[in-house]
Enzyme design. Structure first.
Site, PDB file in Angstrom:
ATOM      1  N   SER A   7     -10.225   0.432   7.039  1.00 38.36           N
ATOM      2  CA  SER A   7      -9.832   0.256   5.578  1.00 38.36           C
ATOM      3  C   SER A   7      -9.360  -1.190   4.918  1.00 38.36           C
ATOM      4  CB  SER A   7      -9.011   1.273   5.646  1.00 38.36           C
ATOM      5  OG  SER A   7      -9.518   2.263   5.205  1.00 38.36           O
ATOM      6  N   SER A  28      -9.612   2.642   2.817  1.00 40.27           N
ATOM      7  CA  SER A  28      -8.561   3.017   1.629  1.00 40.27           C
ATOM      8  C   SER A  28      -7.884   1.890   1.430  1.00 40.27           C
ATOM      9  CB  SER A  28      -8.513   3.451   2.413  1.00 40.27           C
ATOM     10  OG  SER A  28      -7.050   3.662   3.358  1.00 40.27           O
ATOM     11  N   LYS A  86       0.642  -1.208   0.034  1.00 43.85           N
ATOM     12  CA  LYS A  86       0.213   0.147  -0.077  1.00 43.85           C
ATOM     13  C   LYS A  86       0.685   1.448  -0.256  1.00 43.85           C
ATOM     14  CE  LYS A  86      -3.563   1.834   2.370  1.00 43.85           C
ATOM     15  NZ  LYS A  86      -4.771   1.452   3.597  1.00 43.85           N
TER      16      LYS A  86
END
Ligand code: GLN
Length: 498
Positions: free
Chosen positions: A188, A164, A83
């Site tokens: 998330s 997210s 990420k």
């Protein structure tokens, strides 16, 4: 070719690690196969930066070790996605923002370093909501990710991958990587996992070091693994977790052997079903999948108990005070002086530079959070909002502590809906925030929680079930997750249209 059952890119973490160790295929072959899938899927916009050479270099190192008979590590030969919130030395770490576009860290985050030390390689940096603020990936400066899943209505509406960690979830579902890192501040990891038919676990707050992860809300932020199944999550979490003196909130506890101790047997376990999560007007398919999950765990030997988490309805409002408050403080460092973007208008002074940089560098949602956070922390409103929210947070943690006197794990839906269409929620931030309603309580209480795929809704989209565990009981969460995984036999995958 993806689609055929023998493809290397269909393999998960455990199969790749064990296959490389056994010599069934080389780490380089695996990295090449995933690199090819990444290159062919740019329309999904999952990666902000692809790093095929980094993946190959790591794979070559593993193959060389194997040739010498050296141990390959827990993640030996497994290429993963990172990420783009984790600082990676010399590789752009943007937090999906214009502010940090082109930011090249001088250091490596603790979690990513641990993964490389365990033998993993990096396929690239994954897209996300800007500064991890969002539930759909639409706040990314680099454009939204597209969920590889589509509704079965014949239309081709592009769906959100969740957020997210939406680049992570979509890339795993589309077989661009077998696993990826995520972070979870208020859902998330779990909500995007649910939206894409994969698994993900947010461990107990403090299990994974936050050092080198771009901070959103420090008292809530936790890193965790996202992968195609529970076992792969257990393996990767073992590699990511552990005490780190560089993070003052890091747990000084040994990392358990989650993988070796995995068991889907629920005999003697009590599963709590929180009555406050059964909300009026709940999506029918979500309610059905929850009932199905209860039945599965019962079949696996569990005793089902009715529990109450009375302060649940205050969790979302409390979260949307605490998280923006911390964000407004954490994001104060992006001032044009120290990191990333600098916007220095002709003849401008220092204040003008701050203002111009922050106006240009942050997206609308990030600005909204900074404004809310600054407001709730301001002298006249601090007690009315921030102090109140902290009190509510304590009450929510107490609800859970009380509940765990009568159950071992809690079962709930991960999200109130399946994946929604891109654009569907953007006009009303509150409806977007509401999507976190089941995820946020465990975040506020710092508890481990995981999402596992439970089936498809009537539109042919995946739904996730959430297991919340007591403090430090990732094992209980993973075990219940495995029981659901065994019962659900979720093998469907999105058709490859990209
Ligand atoms: N969707 C939530 C938010 O926007 C949670 C985000 C996260 O967990 N990073 O704050």
């Amino acid at each position: 070719m993806p689609g055929s059952t023998t493809s290397l890119t269909d393999l998960g973490v455990r199969s790749i690690r064990d296959g490389v160790a056994a010599g069934d295929f080389s780490a380089v072959e695996v990295a090449e196969a995933f690199n090819a899938n990444v290159a062919a899927a740019s329309v999904l916009n999952t990666f902000i930066v692809a790093t095929p050479d980094a993946a190959l270099d790591a794979a070559r190192a593993i193959d060389a070790k194997r040739a010498k008979g050296e141990p390959l590590g827990k993640m030996g030969g497994v290429p993963i996605g990172m990420k783009d919130l984790f600082a990676t030395k010399g590789v752009q770490t943007s937090a999906a923002s214009h502010m940090l576009e082109n930011f090249l860290p001088e250091y490596e985050s603790t979690v990513s370093q641990k993964l490389w030390d365990a033998g993993a390689g990096m396929l690239g940096k994954l897209n996300l909501d800007q500064f991890a603020m969002g539930s759909s990936n639409e706040t990314s400066y680099f454009g939204n990710v597209i969920n590889p899943w589509r509704r079965n209505d014949g239309g081709n509406a592009a769906l959100a991958p969740g957020g997210s960690s939406g680049g992570s979830s979509a890339a795993i579902a589309a077989r661009l990587c077998p696993a990826a890192t995520g972070t979870d501040t208020g859902g998330s990891i779990r909500q995007p996992a649910a939206f894409t038919g994969i698994s993900g676990i947010k461990p107990t707050y403090g299990r994974c070091s936050r050092w080198g992860i771009v901070a959103f809300a420090s008292s809530l932020d936790q890193a965790g693994p996202m992968a195609r199944d529970v076992t792969d999550c257990a393996i990767m979490l073992e590699a990511m977790a552990g005490f780190d003196p560089k993070d003052s909130t890091s747990l000084d506890m040994p990392v358990p052997q989650w993988e070796a101790n995995l068991s889907p047997d629920m005999k003697g376990k009590r599963v709590g079903v929180p009555r406050e999560y059964r909300m009026d007007g709940m999506d029918e398919d979500v309610a059905k999948s929850w009932d199905q999950g209860i039945a599965w765990l019962k079949d696996a030997g569990a005793e089902i108990v009715d529990i109450s988490l009375p302060h649940t309805r205050y969790a979302l409002p409390a979260y949307y005070i605490v998280a923006p408050a911390e964000a407004s403080s954490n994001l104060a460092r992006y001032d044009g002086v120290r990191y990333g973007l600098r916007d220095l208008p002709e003849g401008a002074g220092l204040q003008d530079m701050y203002a111009a940089t922050r106006a240009a560098g942050f997206g609308a949602e990030v600005k909204r959070r900074i404004l809310i956070g600054t407001y709730v922390l301001s002298a006249g409103f601090y007690d009315a909002y921030y102090t109140q929210a902290q009190k509510v947070r304590t009450l929510i943690a107490r609800d859970f502590a009380k509940a765990f006197e009568s159950c071992d794990v809690i079962l709930a839906p991960t999200a109130p809906t399946a994946a929604f269409a891109l654009g569907e929620m953007t006009s009303d931030p509150l409806s977007m925030y509401l999507n976190d309603v089941f995820a946020v309580p465990a975040s506020l209480a710092g508890l481990p929680a995981m999402s596992v795929p439970a089936g498809l809704n009537r539109e042919g989209l995946p739904l996730g079930l959430q297991i919340i565990g007591n403090m430090f009981d990732e094992q209980g969460v993973l075990d219940a997750g495995l029981a659901i995984e065994r019962a659900a036999e979720f093998v469907v995958r999105p058709d490859r249209w990209w």
